[in-house]
Design an enzyme around this catalytic site. Sequence first.
Site, mmCIF file in Angstrom:
data_model
loop_
_atom_site.group_PDB
_atom_site.id
_atom_site.type_symbol
_atom_site.label_atom_id
_atom_site.label_comp_id
_atom_site.label_asym_id
_atom_site.label_seq_id
_atom_site.Cartn_x
_atom_site.Cartn_y
_atom_site.Cartn_z
ATOM 1 N N TYR A 5 -20.996 -18.102 -39.724
ATOM 2 C CA TYR A 5 -22.260 -18.351 -39.036
ATOM 3 C C TYR A 5 -22.245 -19.680 -38.279
ATOM 4 O O TYR A 5 -23.091 -19.902 -37.423
ATOM 5 C CB TYR A 5 -23.435 -18.343 -40.012
ATOM 6 C CG TYR A 5 -23.644 -17.055 -40.763
ATOM 7 C CD1 TYR A 5 -23.120 -15.840 -40.321
ATOM 8 C CD2 TYR A 5 -24.366 -17.043 -41.937
ATOM 9 C CE1 TYR A 5 -23.313 -14.670 -41.026
ATOM 10 C CE2 TYR A 5 -24.573 -15.870 -42.655
ATOM 11 C CZ TYR A 5 -24.036 -14.689 -42.190
ATOM 12 O OH TYR A 5 -24.234 -13.531 -42.891
ATOM 13 N N HIS A 62 -17.276 -12.383 -48.011
ATOM 14 C CA HIS A 62 -18.226 -11.830 -47.045
ATOM 15 C C HIS A 62 -18.117 -10.312 -46.881
ATOM 16 O O HIS A 62 -19.118 -9.629 -46.717
ATOM 17 C CB HIS A 62 -18.018 -12.497 -45.682
ATOM 18 C CG HIS A 62 -19.238 -12.494 -44.836
ATOM 19 N ND1 HIS A 62 -19.726 -13.634 -44.262
ATOM 20 C CD2 HIS A 62 -20.085 -11.511 -44.462
ATOM 21 C CE1 HIS A 62 -20.813 -13.356 -43.567
ATOM 22 N NE2 HIS A 62 -21.046 -12.073 -43.680
ATOM 23 N N SER A 93 -19.480 -9.267 -51.286
ATOM 24 C CA SER A 93 -20.537 -8.746 -50.424
ATOM 25 C C SER A 93 -19.985 -7.523 -49.697
ATOM 26 O O SER A 93 -18.871 -7.563 -49.174
ATOM 27 C CB SER A 93 -20.955 -9.834 -49.424
ATOM 28 O OG SER A 93 -22.034 -9.414 -48.647
ATOM 29 N N ASN A 94 -20.754 -6.463 -49.731
ATOM 30 C CA ASN A 94 -20.384 -5.230 -49.037
ATOM 31 C C ASN A 94 -19.145 -4.547 -49.623
ATOM 32 O O ASN A 94 -18.447 -3.833 -48.916
ATOM 33 C CB ASN A 94 -20.204 -5.490 -47.541
ATOM 34 C CG ASN A 94 -21.448 -6.078 -46.927
ATOM 35 O OD1 ASN A 94 -22.517 -5.517 -47.060
ATOM 36 N ND2 ASN A 94 -21.311 -7.229 -46.296
ATOM 37 N N GLN A 117 -23.434 -8.328 -53.241
ATOM 38 C CA GLN A 117 -24.539 -8.351 -52.290
ATOM 39 C C GLN A 117 -24.323 -7.247 -51.258
ATOM 40 O O GLN A 117 -23.326 -7.262 -50.542
ATOM 41 C CB GLN A 117 -24.611 -9.708 -51.604
ATOM 42 C CG GLN A 117 -25.722 -9.815 -50.592
ATOM 43 C CD GLN A 117 -25.574 -11.029 -49.716
ATOM 44 O OE1 GLN A 117 -24.539 -11.221 -49.087
ATOM 45 N NE2 GLN A 117 -26.598 -11.857 -49.681
#
Length: 134
Positions: A5, A62, A93-94, A117
């Site tokens: 990000y 991520h 995550s994912n 997540q």
Amino acid sequence: TASMYGNEREIGEAIRDSNVPRDQIFIVSKYYPTKGYEDALASFERTRSKLGVEFLDLYLIHWPGGGRKSRLGTWKAFEELYKSGKVRAIGVSNYLEDHINEIQNDESLHIMPMVNQCEFHLRNQYCELKAFCK
């Protein structure tokens, strides 16, 4: 926040400027996986430095990218960060069932993800994944 990000310095500044005690802030960041063990450790140090903190409360992978070897090397690095106290909890995550099973079935790994997540909403239920993670 997440390294991809590009906002870690700004988040760190906002935390410092807030004057809220560190023990009252829960800091989560995500590592963008592609290269495995060494890169995961180096990326954590960059994240920690940019945020200006000694530890993260939660550090997530991520997404399950980079291939099996990279994923397992990254998880090994996450286990080390957790054991060293630099991260209070580690997760993914994912990740789908197959990705979590890779960790579970690798004899060199000893800690299961504490968090997975995932995007959940009316059109994206992941019922089987939710049941698996319980």
